[in-house]
Design a protein around this motif. Structure first.
Motif, short mmCIF file in Angstrom:
data_model
loop_
_atom_site.label_atom_id
_atom_site.label_comp_id
_atom_site.label_asym_id
_atom_site.label_seq_id
_atom_site.Cartn_x
_atom_site.Cartn_y
_atom_site.Cartn_z
N VAL A 73 2.79 5.84 10.16
CA VAL A 73 1.80 6.04 9.11
C VAL A 73 1.82 4.86 8.15
CG1 VAL A 73 1.89 8.57 9.18
CG2 VAL A 73 3.45 7.34 7.72
N ASN A 74 0.76 4.75 7.39
CA ASN A 74 0.70 3.73 6.35
C ASN A 74 0.11 4.37 5.11
OD1 ASN A 74 0.46 1.54 4.72
ND2 ASN A 74 -0.95 0.41 6.03
N TYR B 256 8.56 5.77 5.91
CA TYR B 256 9.77 5.99 6.70
C TYR B 256 10.16 7.46 6.73
CZ TYR B 256 10.64 1.08 7.53
OH TYR B 256 10.54 -0.22 7.96
N ILE B 257 10.04 8.14 5.60
CA ILE B 257 10.38 9.57 5.56
C ILE B 257 9.46 10.35 6.50
CG2 ILE B 257 10.39 11.64 4.12
CD1 ILE B 257 11.24 9.72 1.78
N ILE B 258 8.16 10.10 6.39
CA ILE B 258 7.20 10.80 7.24
C ILE B 258 7.47 10.49 8.71
CG2 ILE B 258 4.76 10.99 7.88
CD1 ILE B 258 4.15 10.46 4.85
N SER B 259 7.72 9.23 9.01
CA SER B 259 7.99 8.85 10.40
C SER B 259 9.25 9.52 10.93
CB SER B 259 8.12 7.33 10.51
OG SER B 259 6.88 6.71 10.21
N HIS C 24 -3.97 7.30 1.85
CA HIS C 24 -3.43 5.96 1.60
C HIS C 24 -3.53 5.70 0.10
CE1 HIS C 24 -2.22 1.89 2.59
NE2 HIS C 24 -3.01 1.51 1.61
N TYR C 25 -2.44 5.21 -0.46
CA TYR C 25 -2.35 4.98 -1.90
C TYR C 25 -2.27 3.49 -2.16
CZ TYR C 25 -0.32 5.24 -6.60
OH TYR C 25 -0.07 5.11 -7.94
N ASN C 26 -3.15 2.99 -3.02
CA ASN C 26 -3.20 1.55 -3.30
C ASN C 26 -2.52 1.15 -4.60
OD1 ASN C 26 -4.64 0.72 -0.98
ND2 ASN C 26 -6.50 1.56 -1.87
N GLY C 27 -1.84 2.07 -5.24
CA GLY C 27 -1.19 1.74 -6.50
C GLY C 27 0.30 1.52 -6.34
#
Length: 180
Positions: A37-38, A46-49, A66-69
């Motif tokens: 995921v990204n 990494y946690i999700i993966s 997806h978060y851009n902040g």
């Protein structure tokens, strides 16, 4: 990862002559972890993966925007906060026929918002308003208190709510308070 760290701690405390070699091996294993995921937050990726197999085994649908902040947590704090909250969400939605976890990360000029929702079968807050672990051992139940104490460093608020089908954790971080 917990088990890997316990193994390394055991090697260290028992003066394992291959301790340096074992650390290098475990770091190599971690770098092989394929992130699927990204989210825009590397520690969350990494946690999700690392939970991907669990999601598949338990047939849990996982959604994250997806978060851009910027997330102002340092790396270890990110793992404590996201890791414990995702583990709780997995545990609490596993009995539901419609197993879903949704993470929504957003911000505006003043605040960062982290919302983690999971499906539920019964009103969790009605029957357990203090969210005390029912696992029955001394090792369990410290996750949420770890999250709360970690969030205090960032002058942030955490709240819990639910409706008929969803349990929601909302973290609100005041960007201005943390910076000053």
């Amino acid at each position: 990862m917990k088990h890997h760290l316990l193994y390394l701690l055991d090697c260290y405390e028992n003066n394992n002559e291959n301790f340096d070699k074992e650390i290098k091996k475990e770091i190599a294993n971690l770098t092989k972890l394929e992130t699927s995921v990204n989210t825009g937050v590397s520690s969350l990726d990494y946690i999700i993966s690392s939970k991907r197999e669990t999601f598949q085994e338990r047939n849990i649908q996982f959604i994250c925007n997806h978060y851009n902040g910027d997330i102002i947590f340092d790396k270890l704090d990110s793992y404590i906060i996201f890791g414990n909250l995702i583990d709780n969400a997995i545990e609490n939605c596993s009995a539901n026929p419609s197993k879903k976890i949704i993470i929504d990360l957003n911000q505006d000029n003043e605040y960062v918002y982290i919302k983690i929702k999971n499906t539920i079968n019964y009103p969790v807050l009605k029957y357990n308003p203090q969210l005390i672990s029912k696992k029955g051992t001394a090792e369990h139940g410290i996750g949420l208190s770890s999250v709360k104490s970690t969030l205090k460093k960032y002058k942030s608020e955490i709240s819990f709510s639910e409706d008929k089908y969803w349990f929601t954790v909302l973290i609100v971080i005041d960007k201005y308070e943390y910076i000053h």
